[in-house]
Design a protein around this motif. Structure first.
Motif, PDB file in Angstrom:
ATOM      1  N   VAL A 119       0.831  -1.207   0.000  1.00 14.20           N
ATOM      2  CA  VAL A 119       0.000   0.000   0.000  1.00 14.20           C
ATOM      3  C   VAL A 119       0.865   1.257   0.000  1.00 14.20           C
ATOM      4  N   LEU A 120       1.850   1.295   0.904  1.00 11.20           N
ATOM      5  CA  LEU A 120       2.648   2.512   1.053  1.00 11.20           C
ATOM      6  C   LEU A 120       3.630   2.715  -0.098  1.00 11.20           C
ATOM      7  N   VAL A 121       4.176   1.631  -0.636  1.00  9.19           N
ATOM      8  CA  VAL A 121       5.083   1.772  -1.784  1.00  9.19           C
ATOM      9  C   VAL A 121       4.333   2.347  -2.982  1.00  9.19           C
ATOM     10  N   THR A 122       3.095   1.906  -3.182  1.00  6.68           N
ATOM     11  CA  THR A 122       2.281   2.463  -4.270  1.00  6.68           C
ATOM     12  C   THR A 122       2.080   3.961  -4.069  1.00  6.68           C
ATOM     13  N   MET A 123       1.796   4.370  -2.831  1.00  4.38           N
ATOM     14  CA  MET A 123       1.637   5.793  -2.520  1.00  4.38           C
ATOM     15  C   MET A 123       2.932   6.553  -2.792  1.00  4.38           C
ATOM     16  N   GLN A 124       4.061   5.962  -2.391  1.00  5.94           N
ATOM     17  CA  GLN A 124       5.355   6.623  -2.551  1.00  5.94           C
ATOM     18  C   GLN A 124       5.719   6.785  -4.026  1.00  5.94           C
ATOM     19  N   GLN A 125       5.475   5.756  -4.818  1.00  2.00           N
ATOM     20  CA  GLN A 125       5.800   5.834  -6.244  1.00  2.00           C
ATOM     21  C   GLN A 125       4.926   6.861  -6.957  1.00  2.00           C
ATOM     22  N   LYS A 126       3.688   6.992  -6.505  1.00  2.98           N
ATOM     23  CA  LYS A 126       2.810   8.015  -7.076  1.00  2.98           C
ATOM     24  C   LYS A 126       3.330   9.410  -6.735  1.00  2.98           C
ATOM     25  N   LEU A 127       3.766   9.594  -5.484  1.00  4.87           N
ATOM     26  CA  LEU A 127       4.300  10.888  -5.061  1.00  4.87           C
ATOM     27  C   LEU A 127       5.592  11.227  -5.807  1.00  4.87           C
ATOM     28  N   ALA A 128       6.358  10.190  -6.172  1.00  6.41           N
ATOM     29  CA  ALA A 128       7.620  10.407  -6.882  1.00  6.41           C
ATOM     30  C   ALA A 128       7.399  10.936  -8.292  1.00  6.41           C
ATOM     31  N   ASN A 129       6.175  10.838  -8.768  1.00  7.61           N
ATOM     32  CA  ASN A 129       5.845  11.334 -10.104  1.00  7.61           C
ATOM     33  C   ASN A 129       4.828  12.470 -10.030  1.00  7.61           C
ATOM     34  N   THR A 130       4.980  13.307  -9.000  1.00  9.59           N
ATOM     35  CA  THR A 130       4.087  14.445  -8.814  1.00  9.59           C
ATOM     36  C   THR A 130       4.083  15.330 -10.054  1.00  9.59           C
ATOM     37  N   PRO A 131       2.919  15.544 -10.668  1.00 11.95           N
ATOM     38  CA  PRO A 131       2.849  16.371 -11.879  1.00 11.95           C
ATOM     39  C   PRO A 131       3.403  17.777 -11.637  1.00 11.95           C
ATOM     40  N   GLY A 132       4.241  18.235 -12.552  1.00 15.15           N
ATOM     41  CA  GLY A 132       4.775  19.586 -12.463  1.00 15.15           C
ATOM     42  C   GLY A 132       6.038  19.725 -11.643  1.00 15.15           C
ATOM     43  N   ALA A 133       6.432  18.672 -10.922  1.00 11.61           N
ATOM     44  CA  ALA A 133       7.643  18.747 -10.101  1.00 11.61           C
ATOM     45  C   ALA A 133       8.884  18.546 -10.960  1.00 11.61           C
ATOM     46  N   ASN A 134       9.947  19.274 -10.641  1.00 10.50           N
ATOM     47  CA  ASN A 134      11.220  19.062 -11.333  1.00 10.50           C
ATOM     48  C   ASN A 134      11.923  17.811 -10.823  1.00 10.50           C
ATOM     49  N   GLY A 135      11.672  17.505  -9.563  1.00  7.04           N
ATOM     50  CA  GLY A 135      12.327  16.347  -8.976  1.00  7.04           C
ATOM     51  C   GLY A 135      11.720  15.991  -7.638  1.00  7.04           C
ATOM     52  N   VAL A 136      12.163  14.857  -7.098  1.00  6.54           N
ATOM     53  CA  VAL A 136      11.688  14.399  -5.795  1.00  6.54           C
ATOM     54  C   VAL A 136      12.881  13.919  -4.982  1.00  6.54           C
ATOM     55  N   VAL A 137      12.870  14.231  -3.692  1.00  6.25           N
ATOM     56  CA  VAL A 137      13.855  13.702  -2.754  1.00  6.25           C
ATOM     57  C   VAL A 137      13.078  12.820  -1.786  1.00  6.25           C
ATOM     58  N   MET A 138      13.293  11.516  -1.871  1.00  2.00           N
ATOM     59  CA  MET A 138      12.554  10.583  -1.026  1.00  2.00           C
ATOM     60  C   MET A 138      13.529   9.837  -0.133  1.00  2.00           C
ATOM     61  N   GLU A 139      13.172   9.724   1.139  1.00  2.00           N
ATOM     62  CA  GLU A 139      14.062   9.041   2.073  1.00  2.00           C
ATOM     63  C   GLU A 139      13.344   7.944   2.825  1.00  2.00           C
ATOM     64  N   GLY A 140      14.133   6.930   3.202  1.00  2.00           N
ATOM     65  CA  GLY A 140      13.572   5.791   3.913  1.00  2.00           C
ATOM     66  C   GLY A 140      14.627   4.729   4.130  1.00  2.00           C
ATOM     67  N   ARG A 141      14.231   3.473   3.936  1.00  2.00           N
ATOM     68  CA  ARG A 141      15.167   2.372   4.132  1.00  2.00           C
ATOM     69  C   ARG A 141      15.259   1.434   2.932  1.00  2.00           C
TER      70      ARG A 141
END
Length: 242
Positions: A119-141
């Motif tokens: 569930v959460l990985v799907t949410m994270q991958q969607k956020l990583a492709n936020t429309p209009g963003a130049n980039g994403v910085v995602m942190e975790g394990r």
């Protein structure tokens, strides 16, 4: 359409992943910050509030259901502020609560539940492709290894157990003072907590903590946060030029 530039920051507990990611995103125009750890902590907090035991096999399905129906929102800190992003769980600010010692002790067990991760990985991958963003910085394990395996830059933050425990002690003291709550944990207790968290993260069956292929390892033991951020920022700028 070209996807946003991806920076994946992984590492062991209390190496400053969230601070590094947050500050890095602010220094890069059009980049968004995604704190994946806060998502797992929020699920752990809600599970604890519902008297569900993340370490018990009988409660895993119930905790997965919590993750599937969780109402989770993030609000960025005001410009120029060094405060963490606000985490809203069911409309309630739980920014401090998800950093409690009780949640810290439970979150690794929650993250080891396969259906929660899906569930959460799907949410994270969607956020990583936020429309209009130049980039994403995602942190975790498991960001570089599992969530964003094709990220342009992968970082793995490491550090000595004793120094990480001292950082955790200072963070928890400051949070308790701000909230007007008592604080009784000792450094020796937190050293054992950090060791236990490392063991749980490295040995869990589903998506264990590991350095992703091609990740740049940074030992944070004797780095200031400014130095740490500058190191990663330089690496991002190098990759952006390619």
């Amino acid at each position: 359409m070209k996807r946003p530039f991806q920076v994946a920051i992984d590492g062991v507990a209390s190496t400053g992943k969230s601070q590094t990611a947050k500050r890095l995103a602010r220094l890069l125009p059009g980049f968004v910050h995604v704190d994946s750890g806060a998502m797992y902590r929020a699920v752990a907090l809600k599970a604890l509030n519902l008297n569900l035991d993340p370490s018990a096999n009988t409660g895993k399905a119930d905790i997965a259901a919590v993750a599937s129906h969780i109402d989770l929102q993030f609000e960025a800190a005001p410009p120029g502020s060094d405060a963490p992003q606000t985490v809203l769980l069911d409309g309630v600010d739980v920014t401090a609560d998800i950093r409690s010692r009780e949640v810290a002790r439970s979150v690794s067990a929650v993250a080891a539940i396969g259906d929660v991760r899906k569930v959460l990985v799907t949410m994270q991958q969607k956020l990583a492709n936020t429309p209009g963003a130049n980039g994403v910085v995602m942190e975790g394990r498991d960001i570089g290894a599992e969530v964003l395996p094709t990220a342009e830059l992968k970082i793995f933050l490491d550090g000595s157990v004793d120094i990480r425990a001292k950082r955790r002690l200072n963070e928890m003291k400051a949070s308790a003072e701000k909230e007007g709550k008592p604080f009784t944990a000792t450094l020796s207790e937190l050293i054992e907590d950090v060791k236990a968290r490392d063991h749980a993260d490295y040995t869990r069956q589903i998506s264990p903590l590991r350095k992703a292929d091609g990740a740049v390892v940074i030992d944070t033991s004797f780095l200031s946060m400014d130095d740490q951020v500058d190191l990663v920022l330089d690496l991002v700028k190098q990759r952006l030029k390619k």
